[in-house]
Design a protein around this motif. Sequence first.
Motif, short mmCIF file in Angstrom:
data_model
loop_
_atom_site.label_atom_id
_atom_site.label_comp_id
_atom_site.label_asym_id
_atom_site.label_seq_id
_atom_site.Cartn_x
_atom_site.Cartn_y
_atom_site.Cartn_z
N TRP A 117 -119.54 -0.01 85.35
CA TRP A 117 -120.38 -1.21 85.39
C TRP A 117 -121.08 -1.38 86.74
O TRP A 117 -122.16 -1.98 86.80
N LEU A 118 -120.50 -0.82 87.82
CA LEU A 118 -121.23 -0.84 89.08
C LEU A 118 -122.46 0.05 89.00
O LEU A 118 -123.53 -0.29 89.53
N TYR A 119 -122.31 1.20 88.33
CA TYR A 119 -123.48 2.07 88.15
C TYR A 119 -124.54 1.41 87.29
O TYR A 119 -125.74 1.57 87.54
N GLN A 120 -124.13 0.67 86.27
CA GLN A 120 -125.10 -0.01 85.41
C GLN A 120 -125.90 -1.05 86.18
O GLN A 120 -127.10 -1.22 85.97
N ILE A 135 -131.29 -2.05 88.75
CA ILE A 135 -132.09 -2.43 89.90
C ILE A 135 -133.02 -1.29 90.34
O ILE A 135 -134.12 -1.54 90.83
N VAL A 136 -132.58 -0.04 90.13
CA VAL A 136 -133.28 1.13 90.66
C VAL A 136 -134.77 1.21 90.32
O VAL A 136 -135.57 1.54 91.19
N PRO A 137 -135.22 0.93 89.08
CA PRO A 137 -136.65 1.11 88.79
C PRO A 137 -137.58 0.34 89.71
O PRO A 137 -138.73 0.73 89.91
N SER A 182 -129.26 2.63 98.18
CA SER A 182 -128.44 1.89 97.22
C SER A 182 -127.40 2.78 96.57
O SER A 182 -126.29 2.33 96.26
N LEU A 183 -127.72 4.06 96.37
CA LEU A 183 -126.74 4.98 95.79
C LEU A 183 -125.59 5.23 96.76
O LEU A 183 -124.42 5.28 96.37
N ALA A 235 -119.91 4.09 98.42
CA ALA A 235 -118.91 3.59 99.37
C ALA A 235 -118.14 2.42 98.80
O ALA A 235 -117.01 2.14 99.21
N THR A 236 -118.74 1.69 97.86
CA THR A 236 -118.12 0.49 97.33
C THR A 236 -116.82 0.78 96.58
O THR A 236 -115.79 0.13 96.80
#
Length: 270
Positions: free
Chosen positions: A99-102, A107-109, A119-120, A125-126
């Motif tokens: 869900w962190l990747y989602q 946001i990425v686009p 951001s990646l 690191a998160t």
Amino acid sequence: MARLRRRPRDPEGRMTLSEHLREFRRRLFIAAAAVIVGAVVAGFYYSEIFDLLTDPFYEYARNNPQVDASINFAEATAALSNLISLSIFVGIIGSSPVWLYQIWAFIVPGLTRKEKRISLAFLGATIPLFLLGCGLAYAILPQSLSILYGLSPSGTSNIQQASMYFSFVTRFILVFGIGFLFPVVLVGLNAIGAMPAARLIKGWRIAVVLIFVFAAVATPTADPFTMFVFALPLTALYFGAWLVCRRLDKRKAANRPDWLDVDDTEASQL
């Protein structure tokens, strides 16, 4: 019949409002499905999870045989409620990479290529820091419980309701996990230019005081041992974040055009 074609993706990541809503719905569905799958898997290992989270309590009981200490279920449905809540808790923790990747992918686009890389790295690191904080909380939990239960007057018992005990333990672990994300936030603010390294090191004394105040308020225990064990790693992570921000600032300065360093009263070379 004309064949329906999917609209090609805009190379700059621009979307209409309806496309944003559909994308949000898709990402939300994937994240929710990951949590549900994680909770179902955790349900199959409920006994092992139950033993893992109650072991610190029974370690205290084993070290203090003169104390009547046990965990009890107050009513007939309490065991079922505990199974569901613990499974969801472990499902959220276990599915955090998904869900962190989602969140990141949604946001990425709208980000530039450089912002995507930042951001990646932020996301990478998160997860380990969050899990490190949770692991530290579990490691010191027996000592914290021993201090808290040691305040019980002589002749009393420490008979805990399961719902209250697991609420305390899960909150204890989550506070440490979320607290360990603090340096990632600082680096993220530095990456967007809102928190230069010079400001971090200039205000380190105030920051350390605020860290200890946060540790005292955020932890669900009132003992100084837990506060110091929580605050000291956060202080170390603060200075670690400063070192990372300092390196990022040096890199930004090296790539800064010379004409930006001209005094306001002088003419630039452009």
